[in-house]
Design a protein around this motif. Structure first.
Motif, PDB file in Angstrom:
ATOM      1  N   VAL A 121       0.841  -1.200   0.000  1.00  0.00           N
ATOM      2  CA  VAL A 121       0.000   0.000   0.000  1.00  0.00           C
ATOM      3  C   VAL A 121       0.872   1.245   0.000  1.00  0.00           C
ATOM      4  N   TYR A 122       0.616   2.106  -0.972  1.00  0.00           N
ATOM      5  CA  TYR A 122       1.267   3.410  -1.049  1.00  0.00           C
ATOM      6  C   TYR A 122       0.178   4.465  -1.151  1.00  0.00           C
ATOM      7  N   PRO A 123      -0.277   4.996   0.012  1.00  0.00           N
ATOM      8  CA  PRO A 123      -1.309   6.029  -0.026  1.00  0.00           C
ATOM      9  C   PRO A 123      -0.858   7.184  -0.910  1.00  0.00           C
ATOM     10  N   PRO A 124      -1.748   7.836  -1.586  1.00  0.00           N
ATOM     11  CA  PRO A 124      -3.195   7.830  -1.398  1.00  0.00           C
ATOM     12  C   PRO A 124      -3.932   6.788  -2.252  1.00  0.00           C
ATOM     13  N   ASN A 125      -3.234   5.916  -2.948  1.00  0.00           N
ATOM     14  CA  ASN A 125      -3.893   4.933  -3.814  1.00  0.00           C
ATOM     15  C   ASN A 125      -4.363   3.731  -2.994  1.00  0.00           C
ATOM     16  N   VAL A 126      -5.567   3.849  -2.461  1.00  0.00           N
ATOM     17  CA  VAL A 126      -6.090   2.818  -1.559  1.00  0.00           C
ATOM     18  C   VAL A 126      -7.522   2.398  -1.892  1.00  0.00           C
ATOM     19  N   ARG A 127      -7.999   2.719  -3.072  1.00  0.00           N
ATOM     20  CA  ARG A 127      -9.401   2.471  -3.412  1.00  0.00           C
ATOM     21  C   ARG A 127      -9.842   1.034  -3.148  1.00  0.00           C
ATOM     22  N   HIS A 128      -9.031   0.047  -3.503  1.00  0.00           N
ATOM     23  CA  HIS A 128      -9.433  -1.355  -3.376  1.00  0.00           C
ATOM     24  C   HIS A 128      -8.623  -2.115  -2.321  1.00  0.00           C
ATOM     25  N   VAL A 129      -8.061  -1.417  -1.362  1.00  0.00           N
ATOM     26  CA  VAL A 129      -7.157  -2.046  -0.405  1.00  0.00           C
ATOM     27  C   VAL A 129      -7.830  -3.157   0.395  1.00  0.00           C
ATOM     28  N   GLU A 130      -9.059  -2.985   0.792  1.00  0.00           N
ATOM     29  CA  GLU A 130      -9.725  -4.024   1.590  1.00  0.00           C
ATOM     30  C   GLU A 130      -9.957  -5.291   0.772  1.00  0.00           C
ATOM     31  N   ARG A 131     -10.313  -5.130  -0.492  1.00  0.00           N
ATOM     32  CA  ARG A 131     -10.491  -6.306  -1.372  1.00  0.00           C
ATOM     33  C   ARG A 131      -9.180  -7.062  -1.539  1.00  0.00           C
TER      34      ARG A 131
END
Length: 164
Positions: A121-131
């Protein structure tokens, strides 16, 4: 509800739709090369798949296996849909994206679920992190892909840093 309230709602919805963003969300390109397990060349752009990390080709045999798994999902010549997140490029000027096959398979998630990638994970790219994280837990528990042979005993980031 008055006609002014209805008109206000219509204007609000129309302004929030942002047609330019939805066009970007639906961009497609043709795969021209599988660089490694998490990077492809698609038409004229190099794309680094978001939220995942795979062994490098220099980590035999796991890097080659991850690249082969990606090529099974999106073979050279196939068309993919490109979805962006907040940040669109990385420090190497690669496009950062989520990819979907012509049949709608979420490539980033499918690689993790099959056990050939781990979340990164490299914020801010977290749209689908939970999936992605849920897919990783399922793959690890099922000992899928590289989990079956301790392919992630040395995580890709640690291998790149020379820590294992």
């Amino acid at each position: 509800m008055t006609w002014r309230a209805v008109l206000g709602m219509v204007v609000l919805l129309a302004c929030s739709a942002n047609p330019a963003a939805s066009l970007d969300e639906r961009q497609t390109c043709r795969i021209t090369r599988i660089v490694d397990g998490d990077t492809v060349d698609c038409d004229a752009q190099r794309i680094r798949l978001l939220l995942i990390d795979t062994p490098e080709r220099s980590q035999p045999p796991f890097g080659a296996q991850a690249a082969a798994a990606l090529e099974q999902l999106i073979p050279v010549g196939s068309t993919v849909r490109v979805e962006y997140d907040v940040r669109r490029t990385d420090r190497y000027n690669r496009t950062l994206a989520y990819l979907y096959t012509e049949r709608g398979v979420f490539v980033n998630e499918a690689l993790v679920r099959a056990g050939y990638a781990v979340p990164v994970v490299y914020p801010p790219n977290v749209r689908h992190v939970e999936r992605i994280r849920a897919a990783a837990e399922q793959a690890r528990a099922a000992r899928a892909g590289l989990w079956a042979v301790d392919g992630f005993a040395c995580l890709p980031a640690d291998a790149r840093a020379g820590r294992c």
